[in-house]
Design a protein around this motif. Structure first.
Motif, mmCIF file in Angstrom:
data_model
loop_
_atom_site.group_PDB
_atom_site.id
_atom_site.type_symbol
_atom_site.label_atom_id
_atom_site.label_comp_id
_atom_site.label_asym_id
_atom_site.label_seq_id
_atom_site.Cartn_x
_atom_site.Cartn_y
_atom_site.Cartn_z
ATOM 1 N N VAL A 90 0.841 -1.202 0.000
ATOM 2 C CA VAL A 90 0.000 0.000 0.000
ATOM 3 C C VAL A 90 0.875 1.250 0.000
ATOM 4 C CG1 VAL A 90 -1.733 1.324 1.313
ATOM 5 C CG2 VAL A 90 -1.950 -1.153 1.095
ATOM 6 N N LYS A 91 2.076 1.142 0.545
ATOM 7 C CA LYS A 91 2.974 2.298 0.595
ATOM 8 C C LYS A 91 3.370 2.739 -0.819
ATOM 9 C CE LYS A 91 4.786 1.095 5.157
ATOM 10 N NZ LYS A 91 5.967 0.885 6.019
ATOM 11 N N GLN A 92 3.802 1.781 -1.656
ATOM 12 C CA GLN A 92 4.181 2.146 -3.022
ATOM 13 C C GLN A 92 2.972 2.628 -3.824
ATOM 14 O OE1 GLN A 92 5.411 -0.436 -1.366
ATOM 15 N NE2 GLN A 92 7.468 -0.978 -2.041
ATOM 16 N N ARG A 93 1.828 2.005 -3.581
ATOM 17 C CA ARG A 93 0.633 2.432 -4.327
ATOM 18 C C ARG A 93 0.195 3.826 -3.894
ATOM 19 N NH1 ARG A 93 -0.903 -3.490 -3.608
ATOM 20 N NH2 ARG A 93 -0.401 -4.372 -5.661
ATOM 21 N N SER A 94 0.358 4.142 -2.633
ATOM 22 C CA SER A 94 0.014 5.485 -2.164
ATOM 23 C C SER A 94 0.947 6.525 -2.772
ATOM 24 C CB SER A 94 0.096 5.547 -0.633
ATOM 25 O OG SER A 94 -0.838 4.663 -0.039
ATOM 26 N N ARG A 95 2.212 6.182 -2.891
ATOM 27 C CA ARG A 95 3.166 7.118 -3.500
ATOM 28 C C ARG A 95 2.804 7.398 -4.956
ATOM 29 N NH1 ARG A 95 7.274 4.117 -0.103
ATOM 30 N NH2 ARG A 95 7.824 5.637 1.508
ATOM 31 N N MET A 96 2.410 6.373 -5.685
ATOM 32 C CA MET A 96 2.055 6.594 -7.090
ATOM 33 C C MET A 96 0.758 7.386 -7.203
ATOM 34 S SD MET A 96 3.298 6.354 -10.023
ATOM 35 C CE MET A 96 4.680 5.249 -9.744
ATOM 36 N N LEU A 97 -0.161 7.183 -6.291
ATOM 37 C CA LEU A 97 -1.403 7.965 -6.273
ATOM 38 C C LEU A 97 -1.091 9.461 -6.175
ATOM 39 C CD1 LEU A 97 -4.487 7.153 -4.043
ATOM 40 C CD2 LEU A 97 -3.486 9.423 -3.984
ATOM 41 N N VAL A 98 -0.175 9.803 -5.274
ATOM 42 C CA VAL A 98 0.196 11.213 -5.105
ATOM 43 C C VAL A 98 0.903 11.744 -6.349
ATOM 44 C CG1 VAL A 98 1.560 12.839 -3.725
ATOM 45 C CG2 VAL A 98 0.330 10.966 -2.591
ATOM 46 N N GLN A 99 1.773 10.928 -6.937
ATOM 47 C CA GLN A 99 2.486 11.381 -8.138
ATOM 48 C C GLN A 99 1.514 11.702 -9.278
ATOM 49 O OE1 GLN A 99 6.264 9.252 -9.161
ATOM 50 N NE2 GLN A 99 5.842 8.109 -7.275
ATOM 51 N N TYR A 100 0.500 10.874 -9.439
ATOM 52 C CA TYR A 100 -0.461 11.145 -10.515
ATOM 53 C C TYR A 100 -1.340 12.343 -10.205
ATOM 54 C CZ TYR A 100 0.617 7.529 -13.833
ATOM 55 O OH TYR A 100 1.254 6.793 -14.801
ATOM 56 N N MET A 101 -1.630 12.582 -8.946
ATOM 57 C CA MET A 101 -2.398 13.765 -8.593
ATOM 58 C C MET A 101 -1.656 15.029 -9.048
ATOM 59 S SD MET A 101 -3.728 14.994 -4.823
ATOM 60 C CE MET A 101 -2.072 15.330 -4.190
#
Length: 330
Positions: free
Chosen positions: A179-190
């Motif tokens: 979930v940590k890596q997926r959360s980081r990518m979520l922020v990058q796309y935002m």
């Protein structure tokens, strides 16, 4: 890359040759992707590691610092050095950056609490006030195909206990950590969508071949400039590009445990230079005697390693796969 022929192949020399030409091609690739996507620039998550440092430097050289935006994405269990090294390379390149903690996202999903519950039921001596933790696997060259995950307790920087994980707990733990890596990518796309930028990935070829990335996490970018570069080649690029010496010396790590855990300790289970030589030899079908000479390993150990790598690749096939489509023929 074409391998030299004959019995005198030096694998590391092959991997490290023509690095200037490689850097030029990577820069051209970056521009082609950004232009092709009709984007204004790139967003990149900077971890303080070699992959993001090299990708960032190449993006700045090709696109200009004004067209690159960096994100430092720490969380409660990240090493403090990650944000420090990440900020240093951004500042040295003159690139705008922002630090965005993903801890609130993780707490909202009870990731830390669920993880601690697993650790407590696995490690009876665990005390969160005095222990840090890491997830480790036995060294392959010492223990062979034995692949049992352990939680390691660390007190004052010294290992103080190691406890075998049950299979179900291991699977849950991996899901929580990812979930940590997926959360980081979520922020990058935002940020990327706000700026009309593309997201630049940082996965290298060693990771890609082994499935050592999180699906829809660090593997969920718009383009991957380093995904045909073995990890040792990324280090060679880093030296060419004058990346900070502290980053060059830093052991590779996903940095998701509060005790800094290297990729060699958990995923590779062997030194990087041995692993990359074996992967390269397998890709180019080099003779066994050449592999023995380059790695210093016996043919028996090499054969066992091939089986180990095959097992990893088989188990991570779904990570590398594009979602299958049912074609109905109309």
């Amino acid at each position: 890359m074409e391998a030299a022929e004959g019995k005198n192949v030096q694998i590391l020399e092959e991997l490290n040759r023509d690095i200037e030409y490689l850097a030029l091609n990577l820069r051209k690739f970056i521009r082609k992707q950004v232009t092709g996507f009709k984007k204004r620039g790139v967003v990149i998550g900077v971890s303080g590691g070699i992959d993001s440092a090299v990708a960032l430097t190449l993006c700045v050289q090709e696109l200009g610092k004004e067209n690159v935006y960096c994100l430092l994405l720490p969380e409660d269990e990240s090493s403090p050095s990650s944000a420090i090294l990440g900020a240093e390379i951004c500042e040295s390149l003159g690139v705008p950056y922002e630090e965005v903690s993903i801890s609130p996202i993780l707490r909202s999903l009870n990731i830390y609490d669920k993880k601690e519950q697993i650790i407590k039921r696995t490690c009876p001596d665990y005390d969160p006030d005095i222990h840090k933790t890491s997830l480790v696997l036995p060294d392959f060259l010492t223990h062979g195909l034995l692949n049992v995950p352990y939680i390691q307790l660390v007190k004052d920087g010294v290992p103080s206990g190691k406890y075998r994980l049950k299979a179900n707990d291991y699977l849950e733990l991996i899901g929580l950590q990812n979930v940590k890596q997926r959360s980081r990518m979520l922020v990058q796309y935002m940020y990327a969508e706000k700026l009309n930028y593309a997201v630049c990935g940082t996965t290298n070829k060693t990771e890609l071949l082994l499935g050592q990335f999180v699906k829809y996490g660090d593997g969920g970018s718009d383009f991957e400039p380093l995904a045909d570069c073995y990890k040792v080649q990324v280090y060679a690029l880093g030296r060419l590009l004058n990346v900070n010496e502290d980053i060059l010396k830093r052991p590779p790590s996903a940095d998701t445990w509060n005790h800094f855990t290297t990729d060699e300790e958990f995923y590779w289970r062997m030194p990087l230079q041995i692993l990359d030589q074996l992967l390269y030899a397998q890709e180019h079908q080099l003779p066994m005697e050449v592999i023995e000479k380059n790695t210093g390993l016996s043919s028996d150990t090499i054969e066992k390693t091939w089986r180990h790598i095959k097992r990893i690749r088989d188990s991570t096939e779904y990570v590398r796969a594009v979602p299958p489509v049912c074609h109905i023929g109309r």
